[in-house]
Design an enzyme around this catalytic site. Structure first.
Site, PDB file in Angstrom:
ATOM      1  N   ARG A 293     -65.249  -1.655 143.009  1.00 57.31           N
ATOM      2  CA  ARG A 293     -65.922  -2.893 142.620  1.00 57.31           C
ATOM      3  C   ARG A 293     -67.263  -2.601 141.953  1.00 57.31           C
ATOM      4  NH1 ARG A 293     -68.990  -6.204 145.802  1.00 57.31           N
ATOM      5  NH2 ARG A 293     -68.099  -5.367 147.725  1.00 57.31           N
TER       6      ARG A 293
ATOM      7  N   TYR B  71     -67.342 -22.421 122.819  1.00 58.19           N
ATOM      8  CA  TYR B  71     -66.118 -22.299 123.601  1.00 58.19           C
ATOM      9  C   TYR B  71     -66.115 -23.363 124.694  1.00 58.19           C
ATOM     10  CZ  TYR B  71     -62.693 -20.255 126.789  1.00 58.19           C
ATOM     11  OH  TYR B  71     -61.631 -20.058 127.638  1.00 58.19           O
TER      12      TYR B  71
ATOM     13  N   ASP C  28     -72.539 -14.806 121.731  1.00 62.39           N
ATOM     14  CA  ASP C  28     -71.089 -14.689 121.880  1.00 62.39           C
ATOM     15  C   ASP C  28     -70.544 -14.346 120.497  1.00 62.39           C
ATOM     16  OD1 ASP C  28     -68.343 -15.014 122.033  1.00 62.39           O
ATOM     17  OD2 ASP C  28     -68.433 -16.858 123.225  1.00 62.39           O
TER      18      ASP C  28
ATOM     19  N   LYS D 258     -59.488 -11.385 123.488  1.00 62.07           N
ATOM     20  CA  LYS D 258     -59.152 -11.774 122.122  1.00 62.07           C
ATOM     21  C   LYS D 258     -59.035 -10.543 121.217  1.00 62.07           C
ATOM     22  CE  LYS D 258     -59.707 -16.023 123.710  1.00 62.07           C
ATOM     23  NZ  LYS D 258     -60.375 -15.896 125.004  1.00 62.07           N
TER      24      LYS D 258
END
Length: 381
Positions: free
Chosen positions: A52, A104, A177, A202
């Site tokens: 983690r 988005y 972004d 993406k």
């Protein structure tokens, strides 16, 4: 870059030149381990303790992205949303944030809902309007300016360099972004941004088989350490197999994005003259608002995303999407297959997206096949 430094295309293709040290393998290994051995003195000699916090499979993809973005460090996340929200969650409650009106949709909804309840004060503005950004930023109060350029799904542009200057003068951080532009076409850190974010689901992966996100920072500072802490404590890390798939996708990033950008421009130009199309939204078209800005801060193309407004309204747009055969009706973008989506239906009430708009994600199929399928679907009644 110096004459001895590989160009970005070469960095991506060779995964940063990484060779697996144990056996000399050219493809990085996958380490599925969740825990790692420590020494008798309780130290971890190889730097890994628990997955983690860090996993050695992450290294190749993260270092490749850092080199492509010309940043200081990259963190990988289990999704684009995990990456984006970690930036906001790293702020102190009560912090003032400037964010785009068009962005988005899932992140905008999160900002308007959870982030406000969390205690952040969000100002949504048209970040394509530099004066509007300047008016919204509060010197000494605003902690973060978040922009998305080109912005999904209208593909509006934000002047990264100008907004960076405004943000920094006010003592704020600028995060960009850059999912649509990718490091193939734009490198926001070089234009003054402090953090660049990607939904790696993406274009970075590019094969519609990985959910991932990334953040790359220009300088590792106190905010970056807070983001790192949020990532570990919230468990928003990327699994080793997904990290390996992401690196595999990065190897073909440049040829994919350049091909998709060229095809998107061809389709945009043809659709502009289609009798069934009211308007085409694409930064590569000379009459698109922000085209000159796109020419300045995007190199090599204008991206593989465009939107068309179908003559006849929402009903005609939905009907056209229903008639395509080669294009696939599906959410997401940036994969090798071409997708079409009626965004207003997906986003629901409150969406700023016009009902006549179809969002197109151009893949790597033959552009003539894509044109024949789409133009016929729009023409048929």
């Amino acid at each position: 870059m110096t004459s001895n430094s590989p160009r970005p295309e070469s960095i991506a293709a060779q995964a940063g030149g990484h060779v697996e040290p144990a056996f000399g393998a050219l493809i990085p290994a996958i380490f599925p381990a969740t825990t790692f051995e420590r020494n008798g003195d309780l130290s971890y000699p190889r730097g890994y303790s628990y997955a983690r916090a860090a996993n050695p499979t992450d290294v190749s993809a993260a270092e490749t992205l850092t080199a492509l973005e010309q940043g200081a460090e990259t963190l990988l996340f289990g999704s684009g949303m995990a990456a984006a929200t970690s930036v906001f969650l790293a702020l102190e409650p009560g912090a003032h944030v400037v964010a785009p009106q068009v962005m988005y949709w899932a992140l905008r909804s999160w900002l308007a809902g959870f982030a406000v309840h969390w205690g952040l004060r969000i100002a949504f503005v048209d970040t394509g309007d530099v004066d509007a950004v300047r008016a919204a930023v509060r010197p000494g109060v605003t902690r973060l300016v978040w922009v998305e350029t080109p912005a999904n799904p209208l593909w509006s542009l934000t002047d990264i360099a100008a907004v960076a200057e405004i943000a920094h003068a006010a003592g704020a951080v600028l995060a960009v972004d850059s999912t649509i532009a990718t490091p193939v076409l734009s490198r926001p850190l070089g234009l003054g941004a402090d953090i660049v974010m990607h939904s790696a689901t993406k274009y970075l992966n590019g094969h519609s088989d990985v959910l991932a996100g990334s953040l790359t920072v220009a300088r590792a500072d106190a905010l970056w350490e807070s983001i790192r802490s949020v990532r570990v404590q919230h468990g928003g890390v990327l699994g080793p197999f997904e990290s390996w798939l992401l690196q595999r996708g990065l190897r073909t990033l440049f040829p994919r994005v350049l091909w998709q950008s060229a095809s998107a421009l061809t389709l945009a130009e043809r659709l502009s003259a289609h009798p069934g199309v009211e308007a085409v939204l694409y930064p590569g078209l000379p009459d698109f608002p922000g085209h000159e800005l796109a020419r300045r801060q995007m190199q090599g193309g204008f991206g593989g995303m465009l939107s068309v407004r179908v003559r006849g309204g929402a009903e005609a747009a939905v009907a056209a999407a229903a008639r395509v055969r080669l294009w696939k009706r599906a959410t997401s973008l940036g994969g090798v297959e071409s997708l079409v989506e009626h965004r207003a239906s997906v986003e629901g009430p409150g969406s700023p997206v016009p009902g006549d708009l179809l969002r197109l994600s151009v893949g790597i199929e033959a552009v003539e096949d894509l044109w024949d399928d789409l133009s016929g679907a729009i023409t048929a009644r």
